[in-house]
Design a protein around this motif. Structure first.
Motif: not given
Length: 300
Positions: A20, A70, A95, A40, A92
């Protein structure tokens, strides 16, 4: 990109067999001790580029801003050859948790734009101990409601353009009218800044260069969602969010109006704002008005 928006730190964090990529605007520890704002991005698969102006919040209010791409897009590991079933909401979520742990963020605020807001909601309903405040920009309460608002947006289109969208959805017929309809939708209900900012163009180029994630998560239709997110909804789970929430959408936002209505009805600590003259990207359409609302919300 101006010097004001240059990140202080960039790096890569191992995540499963992926990486990432992230950027930090400012320093995670500031004299004001303002918690970092983790941003985000939407799409899914859009990358962080179109949100770079949010880095200015560091200069405006000493708010450290953390952005990341992402997995599946941008500078992070792409997922063109990921095993079937890999690309899910859980991927996600995992993550995001991995990023928070790796950066040592014990207390933080979240800003999610569009799909990023949906992801932020999924994170918040799990009541993570470090989450202090939540900002949802252009986020629908469900995909079904977002589809309904999107269809209502097409009512103002000339009939040939509207028909071209439905023809592509039904038979995959790609016509000049279809291209014009997509462009009109983006300019009317997406970003209303003219000409379009370079960071917005970069994001659309990013999604075109690798459509794996958006195709699996959303599908390819401008009419309905056919991917992983087709039945997604946060309605009924909103009371599980225990932090303060700012819900912001634009007057012409395809994820606003009725799609955001449940955020007003559910009994939780939310402030809902509609920005006149704006569409889906408030931080571009009504930049400084939106920034002011964000700063006031985070620092009150």
């Amino acid at each position: 990109m101006s010097s004001l928006l240059q990140p202080v730190t960039t790096g890569r964090i191992p995540f499963r067999t992926y990486e990432t990529w992230y950027a930090i605007y400012g320093h995670l520890i500031t004299p004001s001790k303002q918690p970092p704002l983790v941003v985000l991005h939407g799409g899914p698969g859009a990358g962080h580029d179109y949100l770079q102006s949010l880095g200015e919040l560091n200069a405006i209010a000493e708010i450290p801003v953390v952005m990341y791409d992402q997995v599946g897009c941008g500078r992070s590991t792409h997922l063109r050859h990921a095993p079937l079933g890999t690309i899910t909401i859980k991927l996600f979520l995992d993550e995001l948790n991995n990023l928070l742990d790796a950066l040592g963020l014990k207390e933080y605020d979240l800003l999610g734009q569009s799909w990023g807001g949906m992801l932020a909601c999924e994170h918040a309903v799990r009541q993570p101990p470090g989450l202090r405040r939540l900002i949802l920009e252009g986020t629908p309460a469900s995909m079904r409601l977002a589809e309904q608002v999107r269809l209502s947006c097409y009512n103002d289109f000339p009939t040939p353009l509207r028909d071209a969208l439905f023809l592509f959805d039904k038979d995959g017929v790609h016509t000049p009218e279809y291209q014009e309809a997509r462009l009109r939708f983006r300019k009317t209900n997406g970003c209303r800044v003219d000409p379009l900012p370079a960071e917005m163009l970069a994001t659309w180029d990013n999604m075109r260069s690798d459509s794996t994630v958006p195709t699996i998560m959303m599908g390819t239709s401008y009419i309905r969602t056919a991917g992983v997110l087709r039945d997604w909804s946060i309605i009924g789970r909103l009371p599980l969010i225990k932090c303060k929430v700012l819900v912001a959408h634009g007057q012409y936002d395809w994820c606003g109006v009725e799609a955001a209505e449940p955020f007003k009805r559910e009994t939780w600590d939310a402030k809902v704002m509609t920005f006149e003259g704006a569409a889906h990207f408030l931080h571009l359409d009504q930049k400084y008005a939106f920034f002011q609302s964000v700063v006031e919300f985070l620092t009150e």
